[in-house]
Design a protein around this motif. Structure first.
Motif, PDB file in Angstrom:
ATOM      1  N   GLU A  73       2.324  49.462  19.243  1.00  7.69           N
ATOM      2  CA  GLU A  73       1.685  50.638  20.264  1.00  7.69           C
ATOM      3  C   GLU A  73       1.001  50.164  21.370  1.00  7.69           C
ATOM      4  O   GLU A  73       0.902  50.762  22.384  1.00  7.69           O
ATOM      5  N   ALA A  74       0.092  48.911  21.107  1.00  5.95           N
ATOM      6  CA  ALA A  74      -0.564  48.361  22.308  1.00  5.95           C
ATOM      7  C   ALA A  74       0.417  47.991  23.450  1.00  5.95           C
ATOM      8  O   ALA A  74       0.111  47.953  24.585  1.00  5.95           O
ATOM      9  N   GLN A  75       1.508  47.318  23.119  1.00  4.96           N
ATOM     10  CA  GLN A  75       2.592  46.962  24.092  1.00  4.96           C
ATOM     11  C   GLN A  75       3.086  48.265  24.969  1.00  4.96           C
ATOM     12  O   GLN A  75       3.237  48.204  26.002  1.00  4.96           O
ATOM     13  N   ALA A  76       3.246  49.253  24.142  1.00  2.00           N
ATOM     14  CA  ALA A  76       3.603  50.607  24.802  1.00  2.00           C
ATOM     15  C   ALA A  76       2.771  51.009  25.635  1.00  2.00           C
ATOM     16  O   ALA A  76       2.786  51.670  26.892  1.00  2.00           O
ATOM     17  N   ASP A  77       1.272  50.875  25.225  1.00  2.00           N
ATOM     18  CA  ASP A  77       0.173  51.281  26.136  1.00  2.00           C
ATOM     19  C   ASP A  77       0.177  50.444  27.581  1.00  2.00           C
ATOM     20  O   ASP A  77      -0.056  50.880  28.656  1.00  2.00           O
ATOM     21  N   ARG A  78       0.364  49.089  27.405  1.00  4.94           N
ATOM     22  CA  ARG A  78       0.461  48.270  28.219  1.00  4.94           C
ATOM     23  C   ARG A  78       1.518  48.471  29.236  1.00  4.94           C
ATOM     24  O   ARG A  78       1.372  48.549  30.705  1.00  4.94           O
ATOM     25  N   ARG A 121       0.989  41.687  31.157  1.00  4.10           N
ATOM     26  CA  ARG A 121       1.883  40.528  30.695  1.00  4.10           C
ATOM     27  C   ARG A 121       2.090  39.563  31.777  1.00  4.10           C
ATOM     28  O   ARG A 121       2.233  38.677  31.801  1.00  4.10           O
ATOM     29  N   ARG A 122       2.269  40.374  33.118  1.00  2.00           N
ATOM     30  CA  ARG A 122       2.654  39.475  34.276  1.00  2.00           C
ATOM     31  C   ARG A 122       1.538  38.543  34.553  1.00  2.00           C
ATOM     32  O   ARG A 122       1.698  37.739  35.073  1.00  2.00           O
ATOM     33  N   LEU A 123       0.333  39.162  34.586  1.00  6.21           N
ATOM     34  CA  LEU A 123      -0.949  38.215  34.799  1.00  6.21           C
ATOM     35  C   LEU A 123      -0.913  36.951  34.034  1.00  6.21           C
ATOM     36  O   LEU A 123      -1.393  35.965  34.413  1.00  6.21           O
ATOM     37  N   LYS A 124      -0.644  37.266  32.742  1.00  7.35           N
ATOM     38  CA  LYS A 124      -0.646  36.224  31.645  1.00  7.35           C
ATOM     39  C   LYS A 124       0.285  35.231  32.253  1.00  7.35           C
ATOM     40  O   LYS A 124       0.226  33.933  32.018  1.00  7.35           O
ATOM     41  N   ARG A 125       1.575  35.545  32.387  1.00  5.09           N
ATOM     42  CA  ARG A 125       2.392  34.576  33.090  1.00  5.09           C
ATOM     43  C   ARG A 125       2.045  33.745  34.379  1.00  5.09           C
ATOM     44  O   ARG A 125       2.065  32.645  34.371  1.00  5.09           O
ATOM     45  N   SER A 149      -5.289  46.164  28.069  1.00  6.83           N
ATOM     46  CA  SER A 149      -5.010  44.998  27.870  1.00  6.83           C
ATOM     47  C   SER A 149      -4.615  44.224  29.207  1.00  6.83           C
ATOM     48  O   SER A 149      -4.260  44.698  30.068  1.00  6.83           O
ATOM     49  N   MET A 150      -4.808  43.010  29.112  1.00  2.00           N
ATOM     50  CA  MET A 150      -4.613  42.107  30.090  1.00  2.00           C
ATOM     51  C   MET A 150      -2.783  42.135  30.462  1.00  2.00           C
ATOM     52  O   MET A 150      -2.087  41.980  29.460  1.00  2.00           O
ATOM     53  N   HIS A 186      -5.074  43.499  38.793  1.00  2.00           N
ATOM     54  CA  HIS A 186      -4.892  42.335  37.778  1.00  2.00           C
ATOM     55  C   HIS A 186      -6.098  41.261  37.573  1.00  2.00           C
ATOM     56  O   HIS A 186      -6.425  41.049  36.459  1.00  2.00           O
ATOM     57  N   LEU A 187      -6.643  41.069  38.714  1.00  2.00           N
ATOM     58  CA  LEU A 187      -7.841  40.096  38.667  1.00  2.00           C
ATOM     59  C   LEU A 187      -9.065  40.632  37.905  1.00  2.00           C
ATOM     60  O   LEU A 187      -9.557  39.751  37.646  1.00  2.00           O
ATOM     61  N   ARG A 188      -9.181  41.889  37.811  1.00  2.00           N
ATOM     62  CA  ARG A 188     -10.316  42.413  37.257  1.00  2.00           C
ATOM     63  C   ARG A 188     -10.589  41.909  35.696  1.00  2.00           C
ATOM     64  O   ARG A 188     -11.536  41.922  35.138  1.00  2.00           O
TER      65      ARG A 188
END
Length: 803
Positions: free
Chosen positions: A653-658, A329-333, A326-327, A286-288
């Motif tokens: 599609e980006a959310q699916a990849d994430r 979603r949990r890391l965004k939170r 992509s970053m 995550h930190l990367r």
């Protein structure tokens, strides 16, 4: 009994007998052996359940759920764990006090003690000079909830388990222990190996007692010298330098150390022995994303937790060489939460009395700043609402605008024709200003309410005339007025009547279009009551159908019922408290599909804060909003939204990849319908942005602002849905899966089947099920044959397994 007697200083009771073990609280009790206990503490299922319990605790501690919800979910999760019964063995296999054979052991529970590590160090080890065996301790571990400590110890001479617990409390100087843990059938949940401070070894055997009890042919449980505590070891020599260097580094002004602290909180806490490598790798992955994938920077900020530099470098190298994505979603939170905490700390240090409230609203301000300039009408109406509520105001107004644009249709990226439908919930504490939706409703819904007034008058006239002519043979025919604004508390029969009546002829004169009904309710409790009246009023499935405008109806053998099928066009704007919302969407229905269809806006709790004094909206701006509303109410037709749907397809599609990269099945469930929520918002924005051109040509112009608006709304709704429902969905899936597996075991008796050899006889089955009759075991084999699990062998009376 005098517990100060010198003979009781060290437990010298009979050597412990065997004690009970079961795969679950309700499972059959067997003798706990060394192999069974080791298999249980190393079980992936035990590790996963305890990890979920720690995640649940972190969610509660961060304010993500109420204490009552936490207790309910904790209890449900703990039931998935195996158990031991240290007080007794149960030769009959049933966990009953009347059938217990005392083991000579007692349990001591210390609950809600803050840090279990501190309790172990400062109370237990201090009371026995670092030698737990002096207190007769044979097992010591952190409880599954990670909020307590459990000791299992030998009972001193002549004591009952209750007296032995009191004796232990005196030695530890603790008067807060759980005194209810005293009956023989009391069980203790098994935890992972990393939770143990003191674990039995195989060197010293617990043999038969003076009465000649024998544990049987199975290996008996054994006790070893204590293991060291499982707290992370101190940093190496360079630890102080690393801590200072890490504290100086930051991401967007937030120290990495703050982000890491919040990450631990959201991911089960600081790892204990046995899970450090796995947790550090997950953290590094995550930190990367906020270290520009730079190995040296990541190595500088990553905590050591006792790992050597070479081990840590291997973790960092592996994380940075993973495929880019992509970053998470949990890391965004986590970053958002760390930013709020850091800002609040900074505000407090500056002794700014207004800043903490402002800090708590920064997350909503971030979303508000991401929105493009709102189109005329929407901009003016939104500015009448407090800044902290404006994102929720946008969502609420969208549903009102959808109702005005009820005649608009477009094709979604999946090829299906869809309409502008929405359900929005504004959720916040009591008396926090949620009723702003009524003021917005009064401006936007004026055209619909004006049209409804004619229909209401027509119905009133009909009822008056019907009463005057009640004795006449020929009664008046009931009128069918179009009434679109309906109260949330409406029977299903009346709802289907309103839906059937809310239609208008199309320009071709051959078809008709159903218009959207609409409800605005400031008390969610009213909506809950409207769901709990049985089949005549329950609407959960109707709300689900309304999102996709699917058909619904009834066909009953009664003249009093409106029979038929109708397209459900129904929009909702509701506000209420968190408690009411949890009742509206309880854990048991979280997989029903409703959570994936709604727009959820949680208001920030700001205790002791006065509501802002608001200025009245001037008549010019109010008139502009009403003018736009009347213009929107006249629009209709099928519009080409291909540009917008293509963009939202890429977003989805980006959310699916994430979700795939993070193996996040809940994110995958939620992102599908959120794409449609964003697309609908983009269509409404595009119409309002170029309203003059659309009125003249009927052609939808999709600008970059419309696409940006659609994506921000989709991102916001997905984040809020994920924050509210992801844990509930995961737990519900596990509960449903566990019920299915339990049912499967009951139906097929898989445990017996698995223990049988490839070729067996009914005598083999009888040996594995001695408590069943011969006829019952014969029927079980016949059942297996019927379903193809076994077949008859070549020899008479021999059966062969097929799986």
């Amino acid at each position: 009994m005098n517990t100060s007697n010198e003979n009781l200083n060290t437990p010298q009771g009979a050597r412990p007998l065997g004690f009970g073990y079961a795969d679950s609280v309700s499972g059959r009790v067997e003798m706990c052996t060394w192999d069974r206990l080791n298999s249980a503490v190393d079980s992936p299922r035990v590790a996963a359940v305890c990890a979920d319990l720690r995640q649940l605790k972190a969610t509660r501690d961060s304010g993500g759920m109420t204490h009552a919800d936490y207790e309910v979910r904790k209890s449900r999760l703990k039931k998935q764990l195996p158990v031991i019964m240290p007080h007794a063995a149960f030769p009959s296999g049933h966990r009953k006090n009347s059938e217990a054979v005392p083991s000579g052991l007692a349990m001591y529970d210390a609950d809600h003690i803050g840090s279990p590590h501190d309790y172990w160090q400062h109370k237990v080890l201090a009371a026995c000079d670092g030698q737990p065996a002096r207190l007769g301790i044979v097992l010591a571990h952190i409880t599954p909830s990670y909020e307590g400590l459990r000791l299992i110890f030998r009972i001193p001479h002549g004591m009952t388990p209750a007296a032995a617990q009191q004796w232990m409390a005196t030695r530890l100087g603790d008067d807060t222990y759980d005194a209810s843990v005293k009956d023989y059938a009391r069980c203790s949940f098994v935890v992972p190996r990393g939770y143990f401070f003191f674990f039995p070894g195989e060197e010293t055997v617990w043999g038969p007692d003076a009465a000649g009890h024998d544990a049987g042919a199975e290996d008996a449980l054994k006790v070893n010298e204590p293991l060291p505590p499982v707290e992370p070891p101190p940093l190496p020599a360079a630890g102080a330098e690393w801590a200072a260097e890490a504290a100086a580094l930051s991401f967007s002004g937030i120290p990495y150390s703050q982000i890491i602290d919040v990450w631990w909180k959201y991911n089960g806490g600081v790892p204990i022995e046995g899970e450090r490598n796995t947790k550090l790798y997950q953290l590094a992955m995550h930190l990367r994303h906020i270290c520009d994938n730079r190995e040296q920077l990541l190595l500088s900020v990553l905590p050591r937790l006792g790992l050597s530099e070479s081990e840590l470098k291997a973790v960092v190298r592996s994380a940075c060489s993973a495929p880019p994505c992509s970053m998470p979603r949990r890391l965004k939170r986590v970053v958002a939460e760390a930013k709020r905490e850091y800002a609040a700390t900074t505000c407090a240090a500056a002794d700014d009395q207004r800043a903490p409230a402002a800090c708590s609203r920064r997350s909503w301000a971030r979303w508000w700043r991401r929105l493009p300039t709102l189109p005329p009408g929407l901009k003016e109406a939104t500015e009448t609402v407090e800044p902290r509520l404006r994102m929720g105001a946008v969502l609420a107004q969208l549903v009102m605008i959808y109702t005005l644009l009820t005649r608009i249709r477009f094709d979604h990226f999946d090829g299906s024709e869809t309409r502008l439908s929405g359900l929005v919930f504004i959720i916040g504490p009591a008396a926090s200003g949620k009723a702003f939706i009524r003021e917005l409703d009064a401006m936007w819904m004026e055209p619909v309410r004006a049209a409804d007034a004619k229909g209401r008058h027509m119905e009133a006239e009909y009822r008056r005339e019907k009463e005057l002519r009640k004795n006449e043979r020929k009664q008046m025919e009931r009128p069918h007025p179009v009434i679109r604004v309906v109260p949330i508390q409406i029977s299903n029969a009346m709802l289907i009547t309103r839906l059937m009546d809310a239609v208008e002829e199309n320009a071709d004169g051959m078809s008709r279009t159903g218009l959207h009904l609409y409800s605005c309710e400031t008390e969610l409790a009213t909506a809950i009551r409207s769901q709990r009246g049985g089949t005549w009023i329950e609407k959960n499935d109707i709300y689900c159908k309304a999102f996709h405008n699917e058909p619904w109806g009834v066909d009953y053998a009664s003249d009093q019922v409106i029979n038929g099928e109708v397209e459900v066009n129904y929009n909702l704007v509701i506000s209420g408290t968190e408690d009411a919302f949890n009742t509206f969407v309880p854990q048991g229905t979280v997989l029903s599909g409703l959570p994936t269809r709604l727009m959820y806006f949680p208001m920030v709790a700001e205790p002791f804060r006065m509501m802002e004094c608001r200025k009245e909206m001037n008549e010019e701006k109010r008139g502009l909003v009403r003018s736009v509303a009347w213009r929107l109410d006249r629009l209709g037709g099928h519009v080409d939204a291909t540009t917008l749907t293509k963009s939202m397809y890429k977003w989805c599609e980006a959310q699916a990849d994430r979700a795939k990269n993070e193996l996040d099945y809940e994110l995958d469930d939620l992102r599908k319908r959120t794409a449609l929520i964003g697309t609908r918002a983009g269509v409404a924005y595009a119409i309002m942005e170029h309203l003059d051109d659309f009125e003249r040509t009927g052609v939808l112009t999709v600008s970059s602002s419309a696409i940006k608006f659609a994506r921000v709304v989709a991102d916001f709704c997905l984040d809020m849905q994920y924050m509210k429902f992801s844990v509930m969905m995961r737990e519900r899936k596990e509960a449903v899966g566990e019920k299915w597996r339990t049912a499967e075991r009951k139906v097929y008796t898989a445990d017996v089947y698995d223990k049988l050899p490839e070729s067996f006889t009914r005598d083999d089955v009888q040996r594995l099920r001695p408590d069943k009759t011969v006829d019952a075991n014969r029927k079980l084999v016949a059942y297996w044959m019927e379903w193809g699990y076994v077949k008859k062998g070549r020899k008479k009376g021999v059966y062969v397994k097929m799986m």
